[in-house]
Enzyme design. Structure first.
Site, short mmCIF file in Angstrom:
data_model
loop_
_atom_site.label_atom_id
_atom_site.label_comp_id
_atom_site.label_asym_id
_atom_site.label_seq_id
_atom_site.Cartn_x
_atom_site.Cartn_y
_atom_site.Cartn_z
N SER A 224 0.82 -1.21 0.00
CA SER A 224 0.00 0.00 0.00
C SER A 224 0.84 1.26 0.00
O SER A 224 0.32 2.34 -0.23
CB SER A 224 -0.92 -0.01 1.21
OG SER A 224 -0.19 -0.27 2.37
N HIS B 22 -1.91 -2.54 -6.71
CA HIS B 22 -2.50 -2.16 -5.42
C HIS B 22 -4.03 -2.14 -5.51
O HIS B 22 -4.61 -1.27 -6.14
CB HIS B 22 -1.95 -0.77 -5.03
CG HIS B 22 -2.43 -0.27 -3.72
ND1 HIS B 22 -2.60 1.05 -3.44
CD2 HIS B 22 -2.77 -0.94 -2.58
CE1 HIS B 22 -3.03 1.20 -2.21
NE2 HIS B 22 -3.15 0.01 -1.66
N GLU C 295 -4.51 0.36 -8.54
CA GLU C 295 -3.44 1.32 -8.79
C GLU C 295 -2.21 0.53 -9.24
O GLU C 295 -1.72 -0.34 -8.50
CB GLU C 295 -3.16 2.06 -7.47
CG GLU C 295 -2.34 3.30 -7.57
CD GLU C 295 -2.25 4.01 -6.21
OE1 GLU C 295 -2.22 3.33 -5.15
OE2 GLU C 295 -2.19 5.24 -6.21
N ASN D 138 -2.88 6.31 -1.20
CA ASN D 138 -2.66 6.50 0.24
C ASN D 138 -1.98 7.83 0.57
O ASN D 138 -2.04 8.28 1.71
CB ASN D 138 -1.88 5.32 0.81
CG ASN D 138 -2.82 4.15 1.05
OD1 ASN D 138 -3.94 4.35 1.51
ND2 ASN D 138 -2.39 2.96 0.72
N1 3HC Z 1 -18.03 -9.07 -1.15
C1 3HC Z 1 -19.07 -8.99 -1.98
N2 3HC Z 1 -19.95 -7.97 -1.96
C2 3HC Z 1 -19.76 -7.02 -1.04
C3 3HC Z 1 -18.69 -7.03 -0.12
C4 3HC Z 1 -17.80 -8.12 -0.21
N3 3HC Z 1 -16.72 -8.23 0.59
N4 3HC Z 1 -18.76 -5.92 0.65
C5 3HC Z 1 -19.82 -5.22 0.23
N5 3HC Z 1 -20.44 -5.89 -0.79
C6 3HC Z 1 -21.57 -5.45 -1.57
C7 3HC Z 1 -22.89 -5.53 -0.86
O1 3HC Z 1 -23.46 -6.80 -0.97
C8 3HC Z 1 -23.69 -4.47 -1.61
O2 3HC Z 1 -24.15 -4.94 -2.85
P1 3HC Z 1 -25.36 -4.22 -3.66
O3 3HC Z 1 -24.91 -2.83 -4.03
O4 3HC Z 1 -25.59 -5.08 -4.85
O5 3HC Z 1 -26.51 -4.18 -2.69
C9 3HC Z 1 -22.66 -3.41 -1.88
O6 3HC Z 1 -21.39 -4.06 -1.86
C10 3HC Z 1 -22.70 -2.36 -0.83
O7 3HC Z 1 -22.52 -2.94 0.46
P2 3HC Z 1 -23.41 -2.62 1.75
O8 3HC Z 1 -24.82 -2.29 1.33
O9 3HC Z 1 -23.20 -3.72 2.73
O10 3HC Z 1 -22.73 -1.39 2.42
P3 3HC Z 1 -22.27 -0.06 1.77
O11 3HC Z 1 -23.25 0.45 0.78
O12 3HC Z 1 -21.86 0.81 2.91
O13 3HC Z 1 -20.95 -0.47 0.97
C11 3HC Z 1 -18.63 -0.50 1.00
C12 3HC Z 1 -19.87 -1.06 1.62
C13 3HC Z 1 -18.52 -1.00 -0.45
C14 3HC Z 1 -17.46 -1.02 1.82
C15 3HC Z 1 -18.72 1.07 1.01
O14 3HC Z 1 -19.02 1.50 2.30
C16 3HC Z 1 -17.46 1.73 0.56
O15 3HC Z 1 -17.21 1.87 -0.62
N6 3HC Z 1 -16.63 2.19 1.53
C17 3HC Z 1 -15.36 2.82 1.25
C18 3HC Z 1 -14.33 1.76 0.99
C19 3HC Z 1 -13.00 2.34 0.66
O16 3HC Z 1 -12.77 3.55 0.65
N7 3HC Z 1 -12.04 1.45 0.36
C20 3HC Z 1 -10.69 1.85 0.08
C21 3HC Z 1 -9.90 1.72 1.32
S1 3HC Z 1 -8.24 2.19 1.03
C22 3HC Z 1 -7.48 0.80 0.58
O17 3HC Z 1 -8.03 -0.27 0.54
C23 3HC Z 1 -6.04 0.96 0.26
C24 3HC Z 1 -5.17 0.33 1.30
O18 3HC Z 1 -3.85 0.41 0.85
C25 3HC Z 1 -5.27 0.99 2.64
#
Ligand code: 3HC
Length: 284
Positions: free
Chosen positions: A120, A141, A153, A191
């Protein structure tokens, strides 16, 4: 193209299991490697849950789910991944550990194998330098949760070849992701932008500006972020957030990246976010 049919993913944690899932769902056979059988078991359970969600939503058939699961082969020995044409490493964020693993992989894998790292924020160039094929080493990434996030990325180390970049870009598209190119500087783009925002949210909490709920509500409702920064930090893992801030701080030598002492305290307390049951919020 890679002529890719076999891949390997190193590390069965949150990111590694998600990466193995998307590779397998796109039709590749994937060796999922972890030294700990318990971690492999947990990783496979996470994959099972995620695939079940896709089936429940009608985005995948039951048969596709079964075929995807069958393409993932858990392994605990590195020599079982020898014929993979692509390796994606997703082990903990310690440079020495990654360099040691890449040196070992370099000995094990065929000369054409591309070695990608999901780091990351660590230097792709430094990881690549532990191999005799730095032209075939690249940053790939993924974002958490891997099965749902659209971005990958792609980070070029100093010696990454155009062929390697093109092959991995094509693969990212095949996985249904949108690739974005970044150069090899601390935190890349994702990040470098995200973590200072999360760190600043922790400072706002530390200084008593607002409660965790209200800090998160400001960003969700005021800026339309899907999650607030503190809830997102809990999802990513507070140890990972701290490690990335330290990489930015060390790499740029600029005090604007100094990790918030409260973030450090939480990590020292073992409050690592969702994975430990407690971070800025408590999870059942
Ligand atoms: N597997 C399959 N489907 C999943 C899932 C998983 N692990 N997690 C969520 N989903 C699906 C749900 O089933 C739902 O599907 P639908 O749209 O068809 O109904 C959809 O994704 C949305 O999920 P939820 O309704 O449960 O909840 P949210 O609407 O809050 O979405 C989330 C969850 C996708 C995690 C959303 O909150 C989000 O996008 N959050 C931000 C995530 C983010 O910023 N990630 C980047 C982090 S930084 C990183 O990773 C880099 C590293 O280096 C630190």
């Amino acid at each position: 193209m890679l002529g890719l049919q076999k891949a390997a993913v190193l590390g069965a944690g949150q990111m590694g299991s998600g990466i193995a899932q998307v590779l397998a769902a796109s039709g590749l056979t994937v060796a999922l490697y972890d030294t700990e059988p318990g971690a492999l078991k947990r990783g496979l359970a996470v994959i099972g849950d995620s695939l079940a969600r896709f089936v429940a939503k009608g985005k995948m058939t039951e048969r596709e789910r079964e075929e995807t699961v069958a393409r993932i082969v858990p392994v605990t020995e590195l020599d079982r991944i020898g014929d993979a044409r692509l390796v994606v490493e997703a082990v903990p964020e310690r440079l020495a550990l990654k360099r040691q693993l890449f040196a070992e992989l370099d000995r094990q894998c065929g000369p054409d194998t591309i070695m990608a790292t999901n780091t990351s924020s660590l230097s792709i160039t430094a990881i690549a330098a532990s191999t005799r094929r730095p032209d075939k080493v690249i940053g790939m990434h993924f974002m958490n949760p891997v099965p749902v996030m659209a971005l990958v990325e792609l980070v070029r180390g100093l010696a990454t070849s155009d062929e390697t970049f093109a092959a991995v870009k094509e693969l990212a598209r095949k996985l249904g992701k949108t690739p974005v190119e970044a150069r090899d500087y601390p935190g890349f783009v994702s990040n470098r932008l995200l973590m200072p925002m999360i760190n600043e949210a922790v400072y706002a909490l530390y200084e008593g500006v607002a409660s965790p709920e209200d800090i998160d509500a400001v960003m969700r409702l005021g800026m339309n972020h899907p999650m607030g920064p503190l809830a997102l930090a809990d999802l990513i893992g507070l140890d990972s957030c701290l490690a990335i801030m330290e990489t930015l701080h060390d790499g740029f030598g600029d005090s604007k990246y100094r990790p918030c002492p409260l973030l450090r305290n939480y990590v020292q307390a073992g409050f690592l976010g969702r994975k430990s049951g407690r971070g800025f919020y408590v999870y059942a």
